[in-house]
Design a protein around this motif. Sequence first.
Motif, PDB file in Angstrom:
ATOM      1  N   SER A 141      50.650  43.143  21.232  1.00 33.66           N
ATOM      2  CA  SER A 141      50.948  44.548  21.011  1.00 33.66           C
ATOM      3  C   SER A 141      50.212  45.383  22.048  1.00 33.66           C
ATOM      4  CB  SER A 141      50.550  44.959  19.598  1.00 33.66           C
ATOM      5  OG  SER A 141      49.167  44.775  19.419  1.00 33.66           O
ATOM      6  N   SER A 142      50.726  46.559  22.346  1.00 33.14           N
ATOM      7  CA  SER A 142      50.161  47.367  23.428  1.00 33.14           C
ATOM      8  C   SER A 142      48.739  47.830  23.144  1.00 33.14           C
ATOM      9  CB  SER A 142      51.056  48.567  23.706  1.00 33.14           C
ATOM     10  OG  SER A 142      51.179  49.353  22.539  1.00 33.14           O
ATOM     11  N   GLU A 143      48.355  47.990  21.875  1.00 31.87           N
ATOM     12  CA  GLU A 143      46.985  48.431  21.585  1.00 31.87           C
ATOM     13  C   GLU A 143      45.957  47.321  21.746  1.00 31.87           C
ATOM     14  OE1 GLU A 143      49.146  47.459  17.800  1.00 31.87           O
ATOM     15  OE2 GLU A 143      49.469  49.004  19.292  1.00 31.87           O
ATOM     16  N   ASN A 144      46.388  46.049  21.798  1.00 29.57           N
ATOM     17  CA  ASN A 144      45.455  44.931  21.961  1.00 29.57           C
ATOM     18  C   ASN A 144      45.209  44.565  23.418  1.00 29.57           C
ATOM     19  OD1 ASN A 144      45.111  44.692  19.241  1.00 29.57           O
ATOM     20  ND2 ASN A 144      46.624  43.070  18.992  1.00 29.57           N
ATOM     21  N   ARG A 145      45.891  45.218  24.341  1.00 25.19           N
ATOM     22  CA  ARG A 145      45.727  44.880  25.758  1.00 25.19           C
ATOM     23  C   ARG A 145      44.471  45.523  26.321  1.00 25.19           C
ATOM     24  NH1 ARG A 145      51.825  46.070  26.974  1.00 25.19           N
ATOM     25  NH2 ARG A 145      52.720  44.135  26.225  1.00 25.19           N
ATOM     26  N   ASP A 146      43.881  44.834  27.273  1.00 24.34           N
ATOM     27  CA  ASP A 146      42.712  45.380  27.951  1.00 24.34           C
ATOM     28  C   ASP A 146      43.173  46.423  28.977  1.00 24.34           C
ATOM     29  OD1 ASP A 146      42.380  43.505  30.798  1.00 24.34           O
ATOM     30  OD2 ASP A 146      43.737  42.889  29.203  1.00 24.34           O
ATOM     31  N   PRO A 147      42.273  47.272  29.454  1.00 23.57           N
ATOM     32  CA  PRO A 147      42.659  48.337  30.393  1.00 23.57           C
ATOM     33  C   PRO A 147      43.302  47.821  31.677  1.00 23.57           C
ATOM     34  CG  PRO A 147      40.465  48.740  29.542  1.00 23.57           C
ATOM     35  CD  PRO A 147      40.886  47.390  29.041  1.00 23.57           C
ATOM     36  N   PHE A 148      42.833  46.691  32.190  1.00 24.33           N
ATOM     37  CA  PHE A 148      43.419  46.143  33.410  1.00 24.33           C
ATOM     38  C   PHE A 148      44.875  45.739  33.191  1.00 24.33           C
ATOM     39  CE2 PHE A 148      44.383  42.590  36.273  1.00 24.33           C
ATOM     40  CZ  PHE A 148      44.184  43.225  37.484  1.00 24.33           C
ATOM     41  N   SER A 149      45.172  45.112  32.053  1.00 28.36           N
ATOM     42  CA  SER A 149      46.552  44.712  31.753  1.00 28.36           C
ATOM     43  C   SER A 149      47.451  45.924  31.602  1.00 28.36           C
ATOM     44  CB  SER A 149      46.602  43.883  30.475  1.00 28.36           C
ATOM     45  OG  SER A 149      45.906  42.685  30.652  1.00 28.36           O
ATOM     46  N   ARG A 150      46.956  46.959  30.946  1.00 29.88           N
ATOM     47  CA  ARG A 150      47.751  48.189  30.804  1.00 29.88           C
ATOM     48  C   ARG A 150      48.037  48.814  32.150  1.00 29.88           C
ATOM     49  NH1 ARG A 150      44.455  51.422  26.615  1.00 29.88           N
ATOM     50  NH2 ARG A 150      43.208  49.570  26.393  1.00 29.88           N
ATOM     51  N   LEU A 151      47.038  48.834  33.043  1.00 29.27           N
ATOM     52  CA  LEU A 151      47.233  49.392  34.375  1.00 29.27           C
ATOM     53  C   LEU A 151      48.259  48.588  35.164  1.00 29.27           C
ATOM     54  CD1 LEU A 151      46.381  51.362  36.636  1.00 29.27           C
ATOM     55  CD2 LEU A 151      44.631  49.702  37.249  1.00 29.27           C
ATOM     56  N   MET A 152      48.151  47.259  35.129  1.00 25.98           N
ATOM     57  CA  MET A 152      49.101  46.422  35.861  1.00 25.98           C
ATOM     58  C   MET A 152      50.519  46.567  35.315  1.00 25.98           C
ATOM     59  SD  MET A 152      47.374  45.312  38.276  1.00 25.98           S
ATOM     60  CE  MET A 152      48.535  44.201  39.024  1.00 25.98           C
ATOM     61  N   ASN A 153      50.662  46.688  34.016  1.00 28.33           N
ATOM     62  CA  ASN A 153      51.986  46.891  33.426  1.00 28.33           C
ATOM     63  C   ASN A 153      52.546  48.248  33.818  1.00 28.33           C
ATOM     64  OD1 ASN A 153      52.155  44.398  32.174  1.00 28.33           O
ATOM     65  ND2 ASN A 153      51.158  45.118  30.322  1.00 28.33           N
ATOM     66  N   LEU A 154      51.691  49.252  33.905  1.00 23.51           N
ATOM     67  CA  LEU A 154      52.127  50.573  34.317  1.00 23.51           C
ATOM     68  C   LEU A 154      52.601  50.550  35.763  1.00 23.51           C
ATOM     69  CD1 LEU A 154      52.285  53.584  33.474  1.00 23.51           C
ATOM     70  CD2 LEU A 154      50.001  53.838  34.445  1.00 23.51           C
ATOM     71  N   ILE A 155      51.873  49.854  36.629  1.00 21.99           N
ATOM     72  CA  ILE A 155      52.239  49.763  38.048  1.00 21.99           C
ATOM     73  C   ILE A 155      53.537  48.984  38.226  1.00 21.99           C
ATOM     74  CG2 ILE A 155      51.547  48.742  40.257  1.00 21.99           C
ATOM     75  CD1 ILE A 155      48.657  49.419  39.472  1.00 21.99           C
ATOM     76  N   SER A 156      53.685  47.875  37.514  1.00 24.39           N
ATOM     77  CA  SER A 156      54.859  47.011  37.699  1.00 24.39           C
ATOM     78  C   SER A 156      56.108  47.580  37.060  1.00 24.39           C
ATOM     79  CB  SER A 156      54.581  45.613  37.165  1.00 24.39           C
ATOM     80  OG  SER A 156      54.397  45.664  35.763  1.00 24.39           O
ATOM     81  N   GLY A 157      55.972  48.566  36.243  1.00 30.84           N
ATOM     82  CA  GLY A 157      57.128  49.245  35.685  1.00 30.84           C
ATOM     83  C   GLY A 157      57.577  48.639  34.434  1.00 30.84           C
TER      84      GLY A 157
END
Length: 44
Positions: free
Chosen positions: A28-44
Motif C-alpha cells: 500500500s502507498s502508506e507503507n512505502r519508504d520515502p525513496f520508493s515514493r520518490l522513484m514512483n513519482l519520477i517514473s510516472g
Amino acid sequence: MANRNDLFSRFVNWLSASGRDTAPIKQSSENRDPFSRLMNLISG
C-alpha cells in the motif's frame, strides 16, 4: 570506442538474461519508504 561500447552492451545483455523475473511486490502507498515514493513519482 565502438568496440568498447559493444563489449559493454554484450555484458549488460548477458547480465540481464542471467536473472529471473519475479512478480512485483504489492504494498500500500502508506507503507512505502520515502525513496520508493520518490522513484514512483519520477517514473510516472
